[in-house]
Scaffold this motif. Structure first.
Motif, mmCIF file in Angstrom:
data_model
loop_
_atom_site.group_PDB
_atom_site.id
_atom_site.type_symbol
_atom_site.label_atom_id
_atom_site.label_comp_id
_atom_site.label_asym_id
_atom_site.label_seq_id
_atom_site.Cartn_x
_atom_site.Cartn_y
_atom_site.Cartn_z
ATOM 1 N N ARG A 100 10.627 -42.235 -33.042
ATOM 2 C CA ARG A 100 11.984 -42.071 -32.989
ATOM 3 C C ARG A 100 12.023 -40.658 -33.745
ATOM 4 N NH1 ARG A 100 16.651 -42.501 -35.768
ATOM 5 N NH2 ARG A 100 15.692 -43.860 -37.394
ATOM 6 N N TYR A 101 12.845 -39.638 -33.442
ATOM 7 C CA TYR A 101 13.127 -38.130 -34.189
ATOM 8 C C TYR A 101 14.533 -38.356 -34.670
ATOM 9 C CZ TYR A 101 8.612 -36.793 -32.080
ATOM 10 O OH TYR A 101 7.365 -36.720 -31.693
ATOM 11 N N ALA A 106 12.088 -32.567 -36.749
ATOM 12 C CA ALA A 106 11.442 -33.585 -37.886
ATOM 13 C C ALA A 106 10.071 -34.485 -37.423
ATOM 14 C CB ALA A 106 12.748 -34.523 -38.084
ATOM 15 N N LEU A 107 9.677 -34.799 -38.394
ATOM 16 C CA LEU A 107 8.248 -35.704 -38.077
ATOM 17 C C LEU A 107 9.061 -36.744 -37.459
ATOM 18 C CD1 LEU A 107 6.166 -35.136 -41.424
ATOM 19 C CD2 LEU A 107 5.737 -34.438 -38.794
ATOM 20 N N PRO A 108 8.389 -37.396 -36.871
ATOM 21 C CA PRO A 108 8.917 -38.897 -36.245
ATOM 22 C C PRO A 108 8.881 -40.259 -37.204
ATOM 23 C CG PRO A 108 6.803 -38.557 -35.413
ATOM 24 C CD PRO A 108 6.998 -37.288 -36.184
ATOM 25 N N ASP A 109 9.700 -41.071 -37.085
ATOM 26 C CA ASP A 109 9.850 -42.436 -37.599
ATOM 27 C C ASP A 109 8.945 -43.283 -36.501
ATOM 28 O OD1 ASP A 109 11.406 -41.597 -39.823
ATOM 29 O OD2 ASP A 109 13.149 -41.618 -38.547
ATOM 30 N N VAL A 110 8.039 -43.950 -37.118
ATOM 31 C CA VAL A 110 7.216 -44.413 -36.077
ATOM 32 C C VAL A 110 7.179 -46.278 -36.356
ATOM 33 C CG1 VAL A 110 5.469 -42.844 -36.148
ATOM 34 C CG2 VAL A 110 5.285 -44.649 -37.805
ATOM 35 N N GLN A 111 7.177 -46.805 -35.383
ATOM 36 C CA GLN A 111 7.093 -48.199 -35.423
ATOM 37 C C GLN A 111 5.930 -48.966 -34.635
ATOM 38 O OE1 GLN A 111 9.471 -50.754 -36.842
ATOM 39 N NE2 GLN A 111 10.691 -48.760 -37.751
ATOM 40 N N PRO A 112 5.232 -50.000 -34.844
ATOM 41 C CA PRO A 112 4.485 -50.580 -33.895
ATOM 42 C C PRO A 112 5.008 -50.771 -32.458
ATOM 43 C CG PRO A 112 4.349 -51.691 -36.022
ATOM 44 C CD PRO A 112 5.784 -50.732 -36.054
ATOM 45 N N GLY A 113 4.088 -50.467 -31.570
ATOM 46 C CA GLY A 113 4.251 -50.652 -30.042
ATOM 47 C C GLY A 113 3.444 -51.214 -29.327
ATOM 48 N N LEU A 119 1.631 -44.466 -24.904
ATOM 49 C CA LEU A 119 1.201 -43.657 -24.036
ATOM 50 C C LEU A 119 2.442 -42.707 -23.801
ATOM 51 C CD1 LEU A 119 -0.961 -45.431 -21.579
ATOM 52 C CD2 LEU A 119 -1.766 -43.615 -23.369
ATOM 53 N N ARG A 120 3.622 -43.288 -23.589
ATOM 54 C CA ARG A 120 4.873 -42.570 -23.238
ATOM 55 C C ARG A 120 5.399 -41.680 -24.356
ATOM 56 N NH1 ARG A 120 6.773 -43.549 -18.361
ATOM 57 N NH2 ARG A 120 6.095 -45.362 -17.310
ATOM 58 N N ARG A 121 4.947 -41.768 -25.567
ATOM 59 C CA ARG A 121 5.314 -41.039 -26.643
ATOM 60 C C ARG A 121 4.528 -39.829 -26.807
ATOM 61 N NH1 ARG A 121 1.491 -40.049 -30.835
ATOM 62 N NH2 ARG A 121 0.219 -41.648 -30.587
ATOM 63 N N ARG A 122 3.559 -39.613 -25.731
ATOM 64 C CA ARG A 122 2.563 -38.535 -26.027
ATOM 65 C C ARG A 122 3.171 -37.191 -25.611
ATOM 66 N NH1 ARG A 122 -2.769 -39.980 -27.829
ATOM 67 N NH2 ARG A 122 -2.497 -42.317 -28.449
ATOM 68 N N ASP A 123 2.533 -36.183 -25.596
ATOM 69 C CA ASP A 123 2.881 -34.743 -25.280
ATOM 70 C C ASP A 123 2.761 -34.517 -23.598
ATOM 71 O OD1 ASP A 123 -0.085 -34.517 -25.138
ATOM 72 O OD2 ASP A 123 -0.144 -33.162 -26.833
ATOM 73 N N GLU A 158 13.493 -34.071 -23.386
ATOM 74 C CA GLU A 158 13.824 -33.781 -24.676
ATOM 75 C C GLU A 158 12.191 -33.525 -25.426
ATOM 76 O OE1 GLU A 158 16.656 -32.937 -26.019
ATOM 77 O OE2 GLU A 158 17.206 -33.233 -23.912
ATOM 78 N N SER A 159 11.314 -33.449 -24.865
ATOM 79 C CA SER A 159 10.166 -33.249 -25.530
ATOM 80 C C SER A 159 9.759 -32.268 -26.256
ATOM 81 C CB SER A 159 8.852 -33.329 -24.424
ATOM 82 O OG SER A 159 7.546 -33.425 -25.109
ATOM 83 N N PHE A 160 10.303 -31.122 -25.946
ATOM 84 C CA PHE A 160 9.988 -29.807 -26.721
ATOM 85 C C PHE A 160 10.969 -29.532 -27.674
ATOM 86 C CE2 PHE A 160 7.981 -27.933 -22.379
ATOM 87 C CZ PHE A 160 6.694 -28.241 -23.185
#
Length: 432
Positions: A100-101, A106-113, A119-123, A158-160
């Motif tokens: 989550r941004y 910003a650098l993302p806040d991460v949570q285990p998933g 895969l869906r958070r990749r570029d 919203e990727s970019f």
């Protein structure tokens, strides 16, 4: 694709980098090979290093892998990642996660998933394929289709904006792989650039991506692409790139020169005074920064003067930069074929500055710069300051004057051997 998804697991198992993994982790159903390695296998390549995603504690799996391979492990707690190095290979492991941004850039806040969430958070879709050694394959929508069509597609609108460094990765992957850009992704990239997305991310992160891009075989094509963003102002005002100039300069670069810094100098010829501060903000080393600035600032002020100087018709003004003076001097000296004049023109020049000066100075300058690179820059005297002092020359400017005269004479074939060099040097030292 040269390999089909159906035989993907078997193809991965044959990779040299996979054999150690199979021995230690082959029975762990939580571990998947993911990202660029999977993409490259499907394209028919054999990646040397593998990235792994773990549905669970990546640190625990990394420690087990390092122990099994007698390697080392480094943990990165913030993102739940680890790197294992063993037998000259590197394995990056990451816990499956969601991101989550808090704000764009910003650098993302991460949570285990789950693996699917990871895969869906990749570029790009072609980098969002995972395969287990037991044959299970997971991928985002369009992944195999895009790989077959050789195109890059972001995973959401919203990727970019969330991570603008993906704009630089888009260029890096597209030029390296020879891929096109899916139309909607191209539009989203243009919109993000126009809206200033790159200004929302730290300079350090931009610098890291730029350095990766500059090391690519197709770095020139990538820089030409980036220089078109925002009329050349997206990364730094007045970025530009002339592929033909870059090719000429690259052909003149000495083996110990750095192609990445040369290409960056070509791209920043028009940037001017902000260049040094910009490179510093990007995290370039002081040496790399100074090399680029010296070449780009001199060449930026050279331009048409270097072309004119190639005929030997005019000298640069005192205000010209280093590459301008070098280019004009090389052009003149190349015309009269005096080796000492070539060396004098490029005295103190880096290989990058010399190559750019030769490329900008026209055909005569290019010939002289190549001669400096291949024959002249390594010429050394058989004598030194101690020899002149032993011959009665007093310490000080006279010694430098004598050695300079001896080197010119040696370069021009007027001093053959140690005794001749010493004779020229002593005579020159005693003048004035």
């Amino acid at each position: 694709m040269k390999n089909s998804p159906s035989d993907l697991s078997e193809r991965l198992r044959t990779l040299p980098a996979a054999a150690p993994l199979l021995r230690v982790l082959g029975g762990d159903p939580r571990v998947f090979v993911v990202g660029g390695a999977v993409r490259d296998v499907l394209l028919g390549d054999a990646p040397l290093d593998l990235d792994l995603v773990v549905e669970g504690d990546a640190g625990e799996v990394a420690a087990r892998l390092a122990e099994g391979l007698a390697g080392t492990v480094q943990l990165h707690d913030r993102f739940g990642t680890a790197t294992v190095v063993a037998d000259g290979r590197s394995y990056d492991l990451a816990r499956a996660r969601t991101e989550r941004y808090a704000r764009p850039g910003a650098l993302p806040d991460v949570q285990p998933g789950t693996l699917e969430q990871d895969l869906r958070r990749r570029d790009f879709s072609v980098n969002a394929i995972a395969v287990a050694f037991d044959g299970r394959v997971a991928a985002v929508e369009h992944a195999f289709e895009d790989l077959a069509q050789r195109q890059l597609r972001v995973l959401h609108a919203e990727s970019f904006r969330e991570d603008p460094t993906r704009l630089l990765r888009l260029v890096r992957y597209a030029t390296r792989l020879g891929f096109g850009v899916e139309p909607a992704t191209s539009r989203l990239a243009d919109e993000a650039i126009a809206d200033g997305a790159l200004r929302t991310v730290t300079s350090t992160r931009i610098g890291n991506e730029l350095r990766l891009l500059l090391r690519e075989p197709e770095a020139a094509a990538a820089l030409a692409w980036i220089a078109g963003w925002g009329g050349g102002d997206a990364l730094v005002p007045r970025l530009s790139f002339d592929p033909e100039l870059a090719a000429r300069a690259r052909a003149l670069l000495a083996p110990d020169g750095r192609p990445d810094l040369l290409l960056l100098a070509v791209a920043t010829l028009r940037v001017g005074a902000p260049l040094a501060a910009w490179l510093g903000d990007l995290g370039f080393s002081a040496r790399a920064r100074d090399t680029v600035v010296a070449a780009a600032h001199g060449a930026a002020r050279a331009g048409e003067r270097l072309a004119a100087a190639g005929t030997g018709a005019r000298r640069p003004d005192a205000g010209d930069g280093a590459a301008a003076r070098a280019g004009a001097g090389v052009a003149r000296s190349g015309g009269d074929e005096r080796p000492s004049a070539i060396v004098d023109a490029l005295r103190g020049a880096s290989p990058e500055l010399a190559a750019l000066a030769g490329a900008l100075g026209g055909e005569t300058a290019a010939v002289a710069a190549a001669r400096w690179r291949d024959e002249l820059r390594g010429v050394r005297l058989a004598i030194d300051g101690d020899d002149l002092r032993a011959a009665g020359v007093p310490q000080g400017e006279a010694v430098g004057r004598g050695l300079a005269a001896a080197l010119r004479a040696k370069l021009d074939g007027e001093a053959d051997g140690r005794d001749a060099e010493l004779s020229v040097a002593v005579a020159a030292a005693n003048v004035g």
